[in-house]
Write an enzyme that holds these catalytic residues in place. Structure first.
Site, PDB file in Angstrom:
ATOM      1  N   GLY A 279       0.698  -1.225   0.010  1.00 36.32           N
ATOM      2  CA  GLY A 279       0.057  -0.096  -0.007  1.00 36.32           C
ATOM      3  C   GLY A 279       0.793   1.343   0.138  1.00 36.32           C
ATOM      4  O   GLY A 279       0.578   2.206  -0.704  1.00 36.32           O
TER       5      GLY A 279
ATOM      6  N   ASP B  47       0.355  -0.935  13.088  1.00 35.52           N
ATOM      7  CA  ASP B  47       0.615  -2.300  12.546  1.00 35.52           C
ATOM      8  C   ASP B  47       0.913  -3.170  13.483  1.00 35.52           C
ATOM      9  O   ASP B  47       1.056  -4.687  13.217  1.00 35.52           O
ATOM     10  CB  ASP B  47       1.954  -2.277  11.556  1.00 35.52           C
ATOM     11  CG  ASP B  47       1.438  -1.320  10.464  1.00 35.52           C
ATOM     12  OD1 ASP B  47       0.109  -1.367  10.250  1.00 35.52           O
ATOM     13  OD2 ASP B  47       2.316  -0.638   9.759  1.00 35.52           O
TER      14      ASP B  47
ATOM     15  N   ARG C 237       1.592  -9.640   8.973  1.00 36.83           N
ATOM     16  CA  ARG C 237       1.771  -9.396  10.331  1.00 36.83           C
ATOM     17  C   ARG C 237       0.744 -10.340  11.043  1.00 36.83           C
ATOM     18  O   ARG C 237       1.044 -10.532  12.192  1.00 36.83           O
ATOM     19  CB  ARG C 237       1.245  -7.879  10.314  1.00 36.83           C
ATOM     20  CG  ARG C 237       1.864  -6.970   9.851  1.00 36.83           C
ATOM     21  CD  ARG C 237       2.348  -5.781  10.649  1.00 36.83           C
ATOM     22  NE  ARG C 237       3.082  -4.739   9.707  1.00 36.83           N
ATOM     23  CZ  ARG C 237       4.612  -4.884   9.714  1.00 36.83           C
ATOM     24  NH1 ARG C 237       5.255  -5.607  10.664  1.00 36.83           N
ATOM     25  NH2 ARG C 237       5.181  -3.878   8.941  1.00 36.83           N
TER      26      ARG C 237
ATOM     27  N   ARG D 121      -7.961  -2.704  -1.837  1.00 35.62           N
ATOM     28  CA  ARG D 121      -7.875  -1.858  -0.659  1.00 35.62           C
ATOM     29  C   ARG D 121      -8.478  -0.492  -1.040  1.00 35.62           C
ATOM     30  O   ARG D 121      -8.241   0.121  -2.135  1.00 35.62           O
ATOM     31  CB  ARG D 121      -6.467  -1.736  -0.102  1.00 35.62           C
ATOM     32  CG  ARG D 121      -6.230  -3.165   0.524  1.00 35.62           C
ATOM     33  CD  ARG D 121      -4.786  -2.941   1.085  1.00 35.62           C
ATOM     34  NE  ARG D 121      -4.528  -1.879   2.404  1.00 35.62           N
ATOM     35  CZ  ARG D 121      -3.319  -1.944   2.869  1.00 35.62           C
ATOM     36  NH1 ARG D 121      -2.261  -2.606   2.379  1.00 35.62           N
ATOM     37  NH2 ARG D 121      -3.040  -0.876   3.794  1.00 35.62           N
TER      38      ARG D 121
HETATM   39  C1  S3P Z   1       2.283   3.362   6.426  1.00 43.61           C
HETATM   40  C2  S3P Z   1       1.376   3.711   7.252  1.00 43.61           C
HETATM   41  C3  S3P Z   1       0.384   3.059   7.960  1.00 43.61           C
HETATM   42  C4  S3P Z   1       0.864   1.609   8.059  1.00 43.61           C
HETATM   43  C5  S3P Z   1       1.325   0.908   6.888  1.00 43.61           C
HETATM   44  C6  S3P Z   1       2.788   1.869   6.561  1.00 43.61           C
HETATM   45  C7  S3P Z   1       3.351   4.084   5.867  1.00 43.61           C
HETATM   46  O1  S3P Z   1      -0.713   2.891   6.849  1.00 43.61           O
HETATM   47  O2  S3P Z   1      -0.306   0.680   8.434  1.00 43.61           O
HETATM   48  O3  S3P Z   1       1.737  -0.226   7.242  1.00 43.61           O
HETATM   49  O4  S3P Z   1       4.611   3.724   5.557  1.00 43.61           O
HETATM   50  O5  S3P Z   1       3.058   5.076   5.591  1.00 43.61           O
HETATM   51  P1  S3P Z   1      -1.854   4.260   6.709  1.00 43.61           P
HETATM   52  O6  S3P Z   1      -1.268   5.298   6.421  1.00 43.61           O
HETATM   53  O7  S3P Z   1      -3.056   3.524   5.930  1.00 43.61           O
HETATM   54  O8  S3P Z   1      -2.534   4.156   8.100  1.00 43.61           O
END
Ligand code: S3P
Length: 446
Positions: free
Chosen positions: A99, A320, A393, A127
């Site tokens: 993501g 996380d 995770r 997502r």
């Molecule tokens: C992340 C932000 C978080 C986290 C992801 C990594 C990042 O997500 O859960 O594993 O590197 O900016 P969200 O921004 O959707 O909260």
């Protein structure tokens, strides 16, 4: 290409002992590569996490014409192309399971004079993406996607005339904040992001480290368009999200004494430390010297944990880590309640549902709520076969539960460990745990 299916075998273990370093921070590794690519001059990165997610970012940047050289494991140089210098890729950009790759690159690509398509695996294509598409469009970004502009793949036609805007985010998300700030680098005027609670601030820290002024005022972050990050030397600390599995294992397993060096302890990431301390964990934290991100050596010893309440603004600082915190709660005396964490439902899988389902199979008294769990700790836990639901995770949290239980545990779908913690099983073996990855996955139809 199909990945080989793996499963993780875990046997009850105690007395974990030793000193280890965890692999580099995943969030900071992505940012170092992307900001290096958007900068001018050469950026050198040490401690880059060579996991599937971060390697996906490097592959996408290479397709965008960014020269990347690997000098040795974890050590790279990136030749910056400036904020509008990417080349049009010959193929779709595959972000895999990541993501962060997709959302941050969407911000960076909105201002490039090229057409690009970002895609990913089945989990990532499911997502929510409207959270970045809408703010980027409001700045003039041209992004189109599946399901009425809510799901990847994303098609992006770059616009070199983005306009800075003020964005009030409905949820605290560092990926959304960072996508907007990266687009803001190439926009006209000021870009402001206001969050309801503070999410991880690695983008802000690194922008400042690379010479881009960032104004932080409470929950608002402002960046002026037109400044190009300069090349620099980024030394990435160990990932606290990976250290979390060692911290919980050290606390719940009798006769354990673990020391983890070079852990990133940026306060916007380190919520697990205060939660474990509140639960009664025996932790000692020694700050380490260094520029940029804060780091520390953390020692954890066997502890008698007690249940706690977790909610409110601490949630983004440990989002996380919540699956492994649920495992700590299962071994604690009394009740733990986690709330305000509905975001867990839109991670690599629905982590609220999946953690409740798999932990319950092993004897944990856990009830899923809309935004968290209620866990009654101290039950007798069994072994058996559980699914990691292809979520790194979840697999690692289940592995820690298995170390403390009374019977062996097999976790299917363990190939996804490479997403964030290559060498997970080896690290635990080195400390005396019985944990092994095997190639045959009995639920290969999963
Ligand atoms: C992340 C932000 C978080 C986290 C992801 C990594 C990042 O997500 O859960 O594993 O590197 O900016 P969200 O921004 O959707 O909260």
């Amino acid at each position: 290409m199909e990945k080989e299916l793996m499963s993780l075998q875990v046997k009850p273990s105690r007395g974990l002992e030793g000193r280890v370093a965890v692999p580099g921070d995943k969030s900071i590794s992505h940012r170092a590569a992307i900001l290096g690519a958007l900068g001018e001059g050469i950026t050198r990165i040490d401690g880059f996490l060579e996991s599937e997610d971060c390697l996906a970012t490097l592959r996408c940047l290479s397709l965008l014409g960014v020269p990347i050289h690997r000098l040795s494991p974890g050590c790279y140089t990136i030749v910056g192309q400036g904020s509008k210098g990417f080349q049009e890729p010959m193929d779709v950009l595959d972000c895999g399971n990541s993501g962060t790759t997709m959302r941050l690159l969407a911000g960076a690509l909105s201002m490039q004079p090229i057409f690009s398509i970002l895609t990913g695996d089945a989990s990532l294509r499911n997502r929510p993406m409207a959270r970045i598409i809408e703010p980027l469009r409001s700045m003039g970004g041209q992004i189109y996607s599946r399901k009425n502009n809510t799901r990847a793949p994303l098609a992006i036609i770059g616009n070199q005339n983005l306009e800075g805007k003020t964005h009030v985010l409905p949820i605290a998300s560092a990926q959304v904040k960072s996508a907007i700030l990266l687009a803001g680098l190439g926009a006209r005027g000021a870009t402001v992001v206001r969050e309801p609670a503070r999410s991880r601030n690695h983008t802000e820290v690194m922008l400042q480290q690379l010479g881009v002024p960032v104004k932080v005022d409470g929950l608002s972050v402002t960046i002026e368009g037109g400044t190009i990050p300069r090349g620099g030397h980024i030394i990435i600390p160990g990932d606290i999200s990976s250290a979390a599995y060692l911290l919980v294992a050290g606390a719940i397993l009798p006769d354990s004494d673990l020391t983890i060096t070079n852990v990133g302890v940026n306060p916007t990431r380190a919520g697990i430390i205060s939660v474990l301390q509140k639960m009664g964990a025996d932790l000692s934290i020694k700050p380490e010297e260094g520029d940029g991100e804060k780091r520390a050596t953390i020692r954890v010893r066997s502890s008698h944990l007690k249940g706690t309440e977790i909610g409110g603004e601490i949630i983004p600082t440990l989002i996380d880590e919540l699956p492994v915190i649920a495992v700590a709660a299962a071994y604690a005396q009394g009740m733990t309640r986690v709330k305000d964490a509905a975001e867990l439902r839109v991670k690599e899988c629905d982590r609220i549902a999946v953690v409740a389902k798999e932990l319950a199979k092993l004897g944990v008294d856990i009830e899923a709520q809309a935004d968290g769990w209620i866990i009654q700790g101290g039950q007798h836990l069994r072994g058996g076969v559980v699914s990691g639901h292809n979520d790194h995770r979840v697999v690692m949290a289940l592995a820690i539960l298995g170390l403390g239980s009374s019977e062996p545990l097999q976790i299917t779908g363990a190939q996804c460990l490479e997403v964030s913690f290559p060498g997970f099983a080896g690290t635990f073996q080195q400390l005396g745990a019985e944990m092994e990855e095997t190639a045959k996955d009995p639920e290969s139809m999963e």
